[in-house]
Scaffold this active site. Structure first.
Site, PDB file in Angstrom:
ATOM      1  N   ASN A 107       1.077  -1.046   0.018  1.00  0.00           N
ATOM      2  CA  ASN A 107      -0.091  -0.055  -0.086  1.00  0.00           C
ATOM      3  C   ASN A 107       1.001   1.143   0.193  1.00  0.00           C
ATOM      4  OD1 ASN A 107       0.339  -0.401   3.244  1.00  0.00           O
ATOM      5  ND2 ASN A 107      -0.277   1.747   2.897  1.00  0.00           N
ATOM      6  N   CYS A 108       0.332   2.503  -0.321  1.00  0.00           N
ATOM      7  CA  CYS A 108       1.130   3.573  -0.348  1.00  0.00           C
ATOM      8  C   CYS A 108      -0.048   4.383   0.555  1.00  0.00           C
ATOM      9  CB  CYS A 108       1.107   4.234  -1.841  1.00  0.00           C
ATOM     10  SG  CYS A 108      -0.490   4.743  -2.740  1.00  0.00           S
ATOM     11  N   TYR A 109       0.201   5.880   0.303  1.00  0.00           N
ATOM     12  CA  TYR A 109      -0.751   6.773   1.183  1.00  0.00           C
ATOM     13  C   TYR A 109      -2.234   6.680   0.937  1.00  0.00           C
ATOM     14  CZ  TYR A 109      -1.468  11.349   3.400  1.00  0.00           C
ATOM     15  OH  TYR A 109      -1.591  12.205   4.227  1.00  0.00           O
TER      16      TYR A 109
END
Length: 526
Positions: A466-468
């Site tokens: 995942n990212c932000y």
């Protein structure tokens, strides 16, 4: 080959989030320290004149600036953690050792070859002090390169084990053993190669600066255009943290990158006006103003029967964009049904940055209103020109609104609220309440089975990350992804499919979503 390259770039972009997302926290703490030591504010709030409060402010701002001048090691460790697939803690420890080996090996080699300049002649020599060791000034690139190398070797050999007397040399110890000669060789190679790279980077920065407002426009436009691929981080990160975004000597220390320079100038009360390099971190204009005008245009052009439905979606999306700078819910609302509007959005975003540059505005707000208030207000109007930022933002709001509204009506674009065939799922107030309840549950294990089902089942999932704002996955077969299930049943704002790479947008709650999916799949190492 094209898809393979894109996959590698996306993996790198995801890995960059580990070190990058920690830096705004440092900036906010520096801003808090600046508030406590601000002489103008002390005139209105006498308690700020207290020696203890003033000293605390100095400690906060001064101690956090040390992070900005040691970004090499921060990116090395952070990127190794972000790119490693398992045993991340061991990867982090190994990367720290490798960093220390590299700088000392380079220092020794430069001594052998008589390439070290006198310690009092470092300025402009291309050399600098890193953790007290004099080496070539590779800046954050050193950390990025070593982080990638460590992650690559770690992923290949971290589970390699031996039998008998050699058993102790398996696993992470084997990784470090392999990396020692690699690191020493790299230190020698870069001793010869990096001066040319330094020249190239400097020339590129000068070209962009020489391009003036066209360079600013190109930067701002590309940063938005690459949103669908998730590669927009690769555009702004070099400008924020490397010499591409500027080089400045502040308080006797050299800082590279727009954000680093901004934070350093913010903490230095002797600087009365911020430098022009700050413009590279003014990406928040369209987040706080432009996209809100787009939302209003989509609402006013929605079919009468869908007014209440679209309002229930656009209001929380707009608030999220203004406060936190999370724009995907809005951008995904028109990105696929009306691509021309997304291209226009990127164009107007770049144009907004040009206008800021023309008027000499040095205020920033990369992640929304909260950052904007903390970073700029305490510094005063003269130093940042923040009132002009707001005025330009209001003008951009109006421009987005009228242009979006005209195009939607003129070309009968099927933006949210205008479709009459039921293809796009919208929510009424009652639907929205139900959706909000799902949002709250999105971080629990209750939705994990639904998310996994929408992704084609457990056996279809190769990797979870995942990212932000996005759950990022690598799947065996992305053609069986159920977009409607993910959007309607798990509160996803959008789903992007690029080959085997799939991104599901969940906004700020993505970390809890990722955790629940990991637990459901039995993944513990990440």
């Amino acid at each position: 080959m094209k898809e393979k390259i894109l996959n590698q770039l996306q993996n790198f972009s995801k890995g960059m989030f580990v070190p990058v997302l920690i830096l705004p926290i440092a900036g906010i703490i520096i801003a808090m320290g600046n508030i406590l030591t601000n002489a103008k504010l002390a005139e209105y709030f006498p308690f700020l004149k207290n020696d203890i409060i003033y000293g605390l402010g100095k400690m906060l701002s001064g101690s956090l600036v040390s992070i900005l001048i040691n970004l090499g090691i921060i990116f090395c460790v952070g990127l190794a953690v972000g790119l490693s697939k398992k045993k991340k803690a061991e990867a982090a420890f190994t990367s720290l050792l490798v960093f220390l080996v590299f700088i000392n090996a380079m220092n020794i080699f430069l001594k052998f070859t008589n390439k070290l300049v006198p310690a009092d002649a470092l300025r402009g020599s291309g050399q600098t002090m890193v953790l007290g060791v004099q080496v070539l000034d590779m800046g954050v690139f050193l950390g990025i390169i070593l982080g990638i190398v460590v992650a690559y070797v770690h992923n290949r050999f971290c589970e390699k084990e031996f039998n008998g007397a050699f058993q102790i040399y398996g696993g992470s110890r084997l990784v470090f053993i392999i990396l020692i000669p690699i690191t020493v060789i790299l230190s020698i190679v870069f001793s010869y190669v990096w001066p040319s790279v330094q020249y190239g980077i400097s020339s590129m920065g000068e070209f962009i600066k020489g391009a003036g407002n066209f360079g600013v426009f190109t930067y701002g436009t590309l940063e938005r255009l690459l949103i669908p691929t998730g590669l927009h981080h690769l555009v702004y990160t070099p400008f924020l943290y490397t010499s591409l975004g500027g080089v400045a000597e502040i308080g006797g220390k050299v800082f590279e990158g727009a954000r680093n320079i901004y934070f350093a100038e913010m903490a230095d009360p002797t600087i009365t006006q911020l430098s022009a390099s700050v413009i590279w971190d003014a990406r928040g204009l369209s987040k706080m103003f432009g996209l809100i005008g787009a939302c209003l245009a989509m609402y006013h052009t929605a079919l009468p029967k869908n007014k209440s439905k679209i309002k229930a979606i656009l209001i929380p999306a707009a608030v999220t964009s203004i406060l936190a700078g999370v724009t995907e819910p809005i951008e995904f609302s028109f990105m696929f049904v009306a691509p021309i509007l997304f291209v226009l959005h990127a164009f107007l975003s770049g144009l907004g940055m040009v206008v800021l540059n023309v008027f000499g505005v040095r205020a920033i707000g990369p992640n929304g209103l909260i950052d904007f208030l903390l970073y700029n207000i305490p510094l005063g109007i003269d130093k940042t020109g923040w009132p002009m930022f707001i005025l330009i933002g209001l003008a951009q709001f109006a421009m987005y609104y009228f242009i979006f509204r005209f195009l939607i009506v003129k070309f009968k674009l099927k933006t949210p609220g205008r479709e009459d065939d039921g293809n796009t799922k919208l929510y009424s107030k009652s639907d929205y309440k139900e959706k909000s309840a799902k949002d709250k549950k999105a971080g629990s294990s209750n939705l994990a089975p639904v998310i996994v089902e929408g992704l084609g089942g457990k056996d279809n999932i190769i990797k979870v990350d995942n990212c932000y704002t996005r759950l990022r996955l690598v799947l065996k077969d992305s053609s069986i992804v159920n977009k409607e299930l993910l959007q309607n049943e798990t509160a996803a704002s959008g789903v992007v499919i690029k080959g085997e790479n799939v991104q599901v947008v969940y906004g700020l709650k993505v970390t809890s979503v990722r955790r629940s999916v990991d637990e459901y799949l039995g993944i513990e190492a990440n």
